[in-house]
Write an enzyme that holds these catalytic residues in place. Sequence first.
Site, mmCIF file in Angstrom:
data_model
loop_
_atom_site.group_PDB
_atom_site.id
_atom_site.type_symbol
_atom_site.label_atom_id
_atom_site.label_comp_id
_atom_site.label_asym_id
_atom_site.label_seq_id
_atom_site.Cartn_x
_atom_site.Cartn_y
_atom_site.Cartn_z
ATOM 1 N N HIS A 260 0.876 -0.872 -0.318
ATOM 2 C CA HIS A 260 0.034 0.289 -0.272
ATOM 3 C C HIS A 260 0.733 1.404 0.187
ATOM 4 O O HIS A 260 1.491 1.148 1.097
ATOM 5 C CB HIS A 260 -1.074 -0.016 1.207
ATOM 6 N N PHE A 261 0.499 2.067 -1.082
ATOM 7 C CA PHE A 261 1.392 3.470 -1.729
ATOM 8 C C PHE A 261 0.654 4.740 -1.481
ATOM 9 O O PHE A 261 1.896 5.803 -1.701
ATOM 10 C CB PHE A 261 2.752 3.294 -2.558
ATOM 11 N N ARG A 262 -0.239 4.380 -0.346
ATOM 12 C CA ARG A 262 -0.659 5.664 -0.504
ATOM 13 C C ARG A 262 -0.724 6.725 -1.763
ATOM 14 O O ARG A 262 -1.434 7.793 -0.591
ATOM 15 C CB ARG A 262 -0.030 5.871 0.923
ATOM 16 N N ASN B 206 -6.554 0.783 -2.360
ATOM 17 C CA ASN B 206 -7.400 1.291 -0.891
ATOM 18 C C ASN B 206 -6.501 2.795 -1.187
ATOM 19 O O ASN B 206 -5.874 3.563 -0.129
ATOM 20 C CB ASN B 206 -7.708 0.883 0.365
ATOM 21 N N HIS C 215 -8.502 -9.588 0.521
ATOM 22 C CA HIS C 215 -9.092 -9.710 1.782
ATOM 23 C C HIS C 215 -10.457 -10.454 2.912
ATOM 24 O O HIS C 215 -11.200 -9.756 2.763
ATOM 25 C CB HIS C 215 -9.582 -7.837 3.030
ATOM 26 N N HIS D 127 -2.621 -12.774 3.351
ATOM 27 C CA HIS D 127 -2.287 -12.214 4.271
ATOM 28 C C HIS D 127 -3.247 -13.270 5.386
ATOM 29 O O HIS D 127 -4.293 -12.880 6.631
ATOM 30 C CB HIS D 127 -2.265 -11.061 5.459
ATOM 31 N N ASP E 239 2.090 -7.304 3.171
ATOM 32 C CA ASP E 239 1.495 -5.856 2.945
ATOM 33 C C ASP E 239 1.929 -4.186 3.552
ATOM 34 O O ASP E 239 1.357 -3.792 4.763
ATOM 35 C CB ASP E 239 0.360 -6.648 3.789
ATOM 36 N N HIS F 178 2.345 3.993 8.806
ATOM 37 C CA HIS F 178 0.695 4.825 9.212
ATOM 38 C C HIS F 178 1.554 5.520 9.868
ATOM 39 O O HIS F 178 3.076 4.636 9.921
ATOM 40 C CB HIS F 178 0.086 4.194 9.705
HETATM 41 O O1 DOR Z 1 -3.658 -3.578 8.477
HETATM 42 C C1 DOR Z 1 -4.259 -3.612 7.395
HETATM 43 N N1 DOR Z 1 -4.122 -2.223 6.838
HETATM 44 N N2 DOR Z 1 -4.851 -4.298 6.432
HETATM 45 C C2 DOR Z 1 -5.624 -4.204 5.296
HETATM 46 O O2 DOR Z 1 -5.779 -4.280 5.110
HETATM 47 C C3 DOR Z 1 -5.033 -2.352 5.210
HETATM 48 C C4 DOR Z 1 -4.181 -1.661 5.903
HETATM 49 C C5 DOR Z 1 -3.518 -0.214 5.191
HETATM 50 O O3 DOR Z 1 -3.783 -0.093 4.103
HETATM 51 O O4 DOR Z 1 -3.502 0.174 6.309
#
Ligand code: DOR
Length: 443
Positions: free
Chosen positions: A64-66, A96, A181, A235, A306, A310
């Site tokens: 996930h690179f935001r 996402n 997921h 996962h 994964d 944050h």
């Molecule tokens: O812990 C998680 N963080 N599980 C996910 O499915 C999404 C991911 C996120 O994008 O932060």
Amino acid sequence: MAETFDFVIHGGTVVTTSGPVQTSVAVRSGKVARIGDIAPAAAGRSFDAKGLTVLPGVIDEQVHFREPGPVHKEDLESGTRGAVLGGVTAVFEMPNTDPPTTTASALADKVKRAAGRSWTDFAFYVGASPENADDLKDLEREPACCGIKMFMGSSTGTLLVADDENVARVLASGTRRVTVHSEDDMRLQERNAMVRDGADVSMHAEWRDVETAVRSTKRLLALARKAGRRVHVLHVSTAEEMAILGENKDIATVEVLPQHLTLAAPECYQRLGTLAQMNPPIREARHRDALWRAIDEGIVDCVGSDHAPHTLEEKARPYPRSPSGLTGVQTLLPLLLDHHAAGRLTLARLVDLTSAGPCRIFNVAGKGRIAVGYDGDFTVVDLKAKRTITNSWIASRAGWTAFDGMAVTGWPKATIIRGNVVMCDDELQGAPAGAPVRFQETL
Ligand code: DOR
């Protein structure tokens, strides 16, 4: 005149399709042109791999690179920079983001953003939603799309396909791999009161319990079988799901994460607090042991990171307002190499889980093995190096790893993508030149 090449890697132990061999590999125009006895002088550039092991490039099929959206946590440049520092040559990035990758234009926007900024080769998932479910058959054919991602349980972001009717619609639209997921959102909502007004973070694994995962995976497998659609369960975190998945390998592939293979509750929550908070949660040691058994038994098809960054500030919010997710793209390989050094994972299995496995699951073209005609992607490792994982080494904008201070054996020495050295001795080389990953399916 003697044959010439652009690049040759020599002097190392190369993990070929026949196993480890002391040999050289030459690359021309980005592709492996010859494996065998090749003089370094036959190429414009050469890499001395004496004492090192040359693996096929490591592919991380879940990051996930935001970008676009909360780029203060990560963006495509910083995320892929961490990837190459950790020995990863290609990434598949999750939808996402904000906006989520649910349309052809959102996908094209990501591809455009990655050009000239991605250190690794890349592909993107399209996110499934009730709104785009019927369009997925067209969306999955867009360039640089690796497949579909469906959240059956809510996690970071807004993507959610919770009910059977919509899950069935997603599975009915298209033919490519649907990654999932798998947590049952109805059960998550029913039981949310146990954490909603504040709780200890160790309650995360109580709230999102084994039954939450099992219920969802059972529903998914039944619907996938009915639809005749191949799914990839991401996962997987419970012993109970592994038993079920083992009976459904004709339609389901399985991913596990280093987090779930390395950490266990309750210790991780006592020591790391919300830094260990993720979805699905890290659970007790019996689950960790079952995941290792599933690796040994061949139920597991690949290991992804994964990577879910944050900031420490966000993670410091009181649970459950703290977001779920751990950084991981940079520590994926060092952790697996350490498990290899500890005797838990053969090198052949490690390579299958990180290179060949993802390529089989997603029908990647020209990657995943060191073979003539395949991309010249190599992850060069020092299996004996003793290093310590530290926050200061982490390139992620989040700036931390749950494995800070962990001593490991085995370390990525160099990352080579299509014959270009992009990382050596923890230093970047050149400029970001990642290209879209190609897929065999033109169905
Ligand atoms: O812990 C998680 N963080 N599980 C996910 O499915 C999404 C991911 C996120 O994008 O932060």
